[in-house]
Design an enzyme around this catalytic site. Structure first.
Site, PDB file in Angstrom:
ATOM      1  N   SER A   1      31.008 -17.109 -23.038  1.00 37.45           N
ATOM      2  CA  SER A   1      31.659 -15.890 -22.535  1.00 37.45           C
ATOM      3  C   SER A   1      32.476 -16.155 -21.277  1.00 37.45           C
ATOM      4  CB  SER A   1      30.617 -14.818 -22.222  1.00 37.45           C
ATOM      5  OG  SER A   1      29.756 -14.626 -23.309  1.00 37.45           O
TER       6      SER A   1
HETATM    7  N1  SAH Z   1      25.736 -16.017 -24.418  1.00 37.29           N
HETATM    8  C1  SAH Z   1      26.566 -17.097 -24.890  1.00 37.29           C
HETATM    9  C2  SAH Z   1      27.815 -16.636 -25.612  1.00 37.29           C
HETATM   10  C3  SAH Z   1      27.484 -15.982 -26.872  1.00 37.29           C
HETATM   11  S1  SAH Z   1      28.682 -16.054 -28.175  1.00 37.29           S
HETATM   12  C4  SAH Z   1      26.933 -18.052 -23.778  1.00 37.29           C
HETATM   13  O1  SAH Z   1      26.592 -17.803 -22.616  1.00 37.29           O
HETATM   14  O2  SAH Z   1      27.534 -19.081 -24.088  1.00 37.29           O
HETATM   15  C5  SAH Z   1      27.690 -15.178 -29.353  1.00 37.29           C
HETATM   16  C6  SAH Z   1      26.563 -15.979 -29.953  1.00 37.29           C
HETATM   17  O3  SAH Z   1      25.782 -15.101 -30.719  1.00 37.29           O
HETATM   18  C7  SAH Z   1      27.046 -17.075 -30.910  1.00 37.29           C
HETATM   19  O4  SAH Z   1      26.511 -18.301 -30.518  1.00 37.29           O
HETATM   20  C8  SAH Z   1      26.497 -16.630 -32.266  1.00 37.29           C
HETATM   21  O5  SAH Z   1      26.108 -17.710 -33.095  1.00 37.29           O
HETATM   22  C9  SAH Z   1      25.299 -15.803 -31.850  1.00 37.29           C
HETATM   23  N2  SAH Z   1      24.853 -14.812 -32.831  1.00 37.29           N
HETATM   24  C10 SAH Z   1      25.584 -14.018 -33.640  1.00 37.29           C
HETATM   25  N3  SAH Z   1      24.773 -13.222 -34.372  1.00 37.29           N
HETATM   26  C11 SAH Z   1      23.497 -13.514 -33.998  1.00 37.29           C
HETATM   27  C12 SAH Z   1      22.226 -13.026 -34.390  1.00 37.29           C
HETATM   28  N4  SAH Z   1      22.079 -12.078 -35.325  1.00 37.29           N
HETATM   29  N5  SAH Z   1      21.130 -13.565 -33.808  1.00 37.29           N
HETATM   30  C13 SAH Z   1      21.247 -14.533 -32.853  1.00 37.29           C
HETATM   31  N6  SAH Z   1      22.433 -15.029 -32.447  1.00 37.29           N
HETATM   32  C14 SAH Z   1      23.537 -14.528 -33.009  1.00 37.29           C
END
Ligand code: SAH
Length: 229
Positions: free
Chosen positions: A69
């Site tokens: 992010s």
């Molecule tokens: N918080 C992260 C950025 C998140 S991007 C950071 O600091 O880098 C969103 C993430 O959510 C992705 O890695 C994606 O694989 C994950 N994601 C999407 N759907 C999900 C779900 N149902 N359960 C867990 N993770 C999920």
């Protein structure tokens, strides 16, 4: 964490100072959140070839088409959680692990769940390498929460959900101060949403507009719903 063994490049130190100034000037982060951003080496969470961009105020790509992010968004969402240092926090969407590392400095501990096992494993390695010991990264569908470690004092969702998943609200402690923050919406428009406990139930507020990759899984978007045209 202890950053003693981590020696950042002087150019990155300068870029980090610049980023911190810009976040501070806009008044979007509290002092503790700024301190956490100052202490966590964001470059450790991105691929080698992207490290020089680690302190640009942008989201950056990670594996599996996901993103780390944007620092401004991390600052806003973390500030919205009003952490005091005593909280048991759940993060949905570990991704790179950067947001979890920020939370580790401001809460008692954090459970972070990631759908992709490869990303979870990588995040675990990076967190260990920079000395974070109070984050537990698990693999699975976070749209259902992580009931085995519930209840949580705070929940942060870092992928866009069609609505706040009910399973998450059920795992949030129903007491004053409890708070969930999540981007809600599709790829056209997402609203950063907070849900907090009020004496008569959960109260929802809209904080601003953001752009995240989709939340998948049972409480998330399917491929056909998340249209790219
Ligand atoms: N918080 C992260 C950025 C998140 S991007 C950071 O600091 O880098 C969103 C993430 O959510 C992705 O890695 C994606 O694989 C994950 N994601 C999407 N759907 C999900 C779900 N149902 N359960 C867990 N993770 C999920």
């Amino acid at each position: 964490m202890n950053g003693a063994s981590y020696q950042p490049d002087p150019e990155l130190v300068k870029a980090r100072e610049q980023l911190l100034r810009s976040i501070a000037e806009r008044g979007i982060a509290g002092p503790q959140v700024l301190a956490a951003i100052a202490e966590v080496p964001r470059e450790a969470f991105v691929a080698l070839e992207l490290q020089r961009y680690a302190y640009d105020d942008n989201a950056l790509p990670t594996a599996y088409g996901q993103t780390i992010s944007q620092p401004t968004v991390v600052a806003m969402m973390t500030t919205a959680l009003h952490l005091t240092g005593n909280e048991h926090v759940l993060e949905i969407g570990t991704g790179s692990g950067y947001q979890a590392a920020i939370l580790s400095r401001l809460a008692k501990d954090c459970v972070s769940i990631e759908l992709h096992a490869g990303l979870a494993e990588h995040a675990r390695d990076v967190l260990r390498r920079i000395g974070v010991t109070n984050v537990r990264v698990v693999t699975g569908d976070g749209s259902l929460g992580v009931p085995e470690h519930a209840p949580y004092d705070r929940i942060i969702v870092t992928a866009a959900a069609p609505e706040v998943p009910d399973a998450l609200l059920q795992q949030l402690r129903p007491v004053p101060g409890s708070m969930l923050v999540a981007p809600v919406g599709d790829q056209q428009s997402q609203v950063l949403t907070t849900v907090e406990w009020a004496s008569d139930g959960w109260k929802t507020s809209r904080v601003g507009s953001v752009r995240f990759v989709p939340l998948r899984g049972e409480g998330g978007w399917t491929d056909t719903q998340w249209r790219t045209d």
